[in-house]
Design an enzyme around this catalytic site. Structure first.
Site, mmCIF file in Angstrom:
data_model
loop_
_atom_site.group_PDB
_atom_site.id
_atom_site.type_symbol
_atom_site.label_atom_id
_atom_site.label_comp_id
_atom_site.label_asym_id
_atom_site.label_seq_id
_atom_site.Cartn_x
_atom_site.Cartn_y
_atom_site.Cartn_z
ATOM 1 N N HIS A 213 0.304 8.000 3.774
ATOM 2 C CA HIS A 213 0.959 7.354 4.907
ATOM 3 C C HIS A 213 2.470 7.586 4.951
ATOM 4 O O HIS A 213 3.140 7.066 5.848
ATOM 5 C CB HIS A 213 0.667 5.852 4.874
ATOM 6 C CG HIS A 213 -0.784 5.544 4.698
ATOM 7 N ND1 HIS A 213 -1.724 5.856 5.638
ATOM 8 C CD2 HIS A 213 -1.466 4.973 3.663
ATOM 9 C CE1 HIS A 213 -2.922 5.500 5.206
ATOM 10 N NE2 HIS A 213 -2.794 4.956 4.014
ATOM 11 N N ILE B 40 -0.694 9.489 8.326
ATOM 12 C CA ILE B 40 -1.412 8.631 9.266
ATOM 13 C C ILE B 40 -1.048 7.173 9.011
ATOM 14 O O ILE B 40 -0.569 6.805 7.931
ATOM 15 C CB ILE B 40 -2.936 8.818 9.153
ATOM 16 C CG1 ILE B 40 -3.436 8.413 7.749
ATOM 17 C CG2 ILE B 40 -3.325 10.251 9.484
ATOM 18 C CD1 ILE B 40 -4.949 8.457 7.594
ATOM 19 N N ASP C 135 0.847 -1.186 0.000
ATOM 20 C CA ASP C 135 0.000 0.000 0.000
ATOM 21 C C ASP C 135 0.887 1.241 0.000
ATOM 22 O O ASP C 135 1.338 1.704 1.041
ATOM 23 C CB ASP C 135 -0.918 0.002 1.221
ATOM 24 C CG ASP C 135 -1.956 1.127 1.150
ATOM 25 O OD1 ASP C 135 -1.737 2.093 0.385
ATOM 26 O OD2 ASP C 135 -2.971 1.039 1.856
ATOM 27 N N GLY D 239 -5.072 2.329 7.715
ATOM 28 C CA GLY D 239 -6.182 1.728 8.453
ATOM 29 C C GLY D 239 -6.044 0.224 8.552
ATOM 30 O O GLY D 239 -6.331 -0.381 9.594
#
Length: 287
Positions: free
Chosen positions: A194, A209, A189, A212
């Protein structure tokens, strides 16, 4: 228009063949924090060189392990800027313990499309079949697209699971590393949300961040280690709604309620006064 419901709803998604090995499993487990108890035999089962046990949440990255480009939110009838998208929810159901190596084929479709007014929710469902022709797992994933609603569709459900009205059976904290997202992104990913501070600011966040799905895996592992004696093969399903964000380096708090064959979990960020991170979390397991 970015979303054409006449084309998108029910559309088949491109199938994909993929494979994995024990090193891929170890990389994923390291990405979600495995190895911090580096002398514990139960912990080291996640990192065995030949036959590591496989946490079912590995299913979320098995098909992206070789990807090196940022993902695109482009499907039949859907074409959305990546910066407008966040993960809404994820569910995995495994039909048998996942092997340490294998080959599989992923097929899927857009099963639901909800118009939330200014925003939209796109739900995808996938079936993953092993090289022996038998189903390995099924998954359901929703995407929340900001500013992409208003296409005239149904609003869809808005139900929220209630936590048990009692104190949790377990209350566990799990530390994350400042470099957690940079490690986890090697599982495929490469969304710059991120890793790129400027991209993150453009998307409305003060800093990159944590993925998830990384948080999703951490909570599944925490519950498995805490309640199921680190026996990943006992986990039959795991689902969660992405209720907030976790920043790399923060501490994740998991409150866990146990019932026969089922764990209900609340996951929050300790440093931000237990701000919600994952909601509606349910792990099902074999007794």
């Amino acid at each position: 228009m970015p979303i054409d419901p006449q084309v998108a709803l029910g559309a088949e998604l491109p199938s994909k063949e993929f494979s994995w090995n024990a090193s891929d499993i170890a990389l994923y487990h390291l990405g979600i924090g495995a190895g911090h108890r580096w002398t514990d035999p139960a912990e080291l089962r996640y990192l065995d060189d030949r036959e590591p046990q496989v946490l079912p949440t590995f299913a979320t990255v098995a098909h992206t392990l070789r990807d090196t480009e940022p993902p695109k939110v482009k499907f039949p009838g859907v074409d959305i800027d990546l910066a407008k998208v966040v993960h809404g929810a994820q569910e995995i159901q495994v039909h048998r313990p996942l092997p340490a190596s294998g080959k599989a084929t992923r097929t899927g479709r857009i099963s639901e499309l909800w118009d939330k007014g200014s925003n939209a929710v796109i739900v995808q469902e996938f079936t993953i079949t092993g090289s022996d022709g038998e189903a390995l797992w099924t998954e359901r994933s929703s995407i929340f697209a900001r500013g992409e609603g208003g296409f005239g569709g149904e609003r869809g459900p808005s139900s929220k699971a209630e936590l048990p009205d009692r104190e949790p059976d377990f209350d566990v904290t799990t530390a994350t590393l400042p470099q957690q997202a940079l490690l986890y992104r090697l599982c495929g990913d490469r969304n710059p949300l991120h890793s790129d501070p400027e991209f993150a600011k453009g998307a409305g966040f003060p800093a990159p961040i944590l993925h998830g799905l990384c948080t999703y895996g951490i909570v599944c592992k925490t519950a498995t280690d805490t309640v199921l004696e680190s026996a990943a093969k006992r986990v039959t399903g795991f689902k969660a709604r992405f209720a907030g964000v976790l920043f790399p380096g923060e501490t994740l708090r998991s409150r866990i309620w146990q019932e026969p064959g089922r764990l209900t979990v609340s996951a929050t960020a300790v440093e931000r006064e237990n701000a919600p991170v994952l909601g509606d979390v349910v792990l099902t397991y074999a007794e």
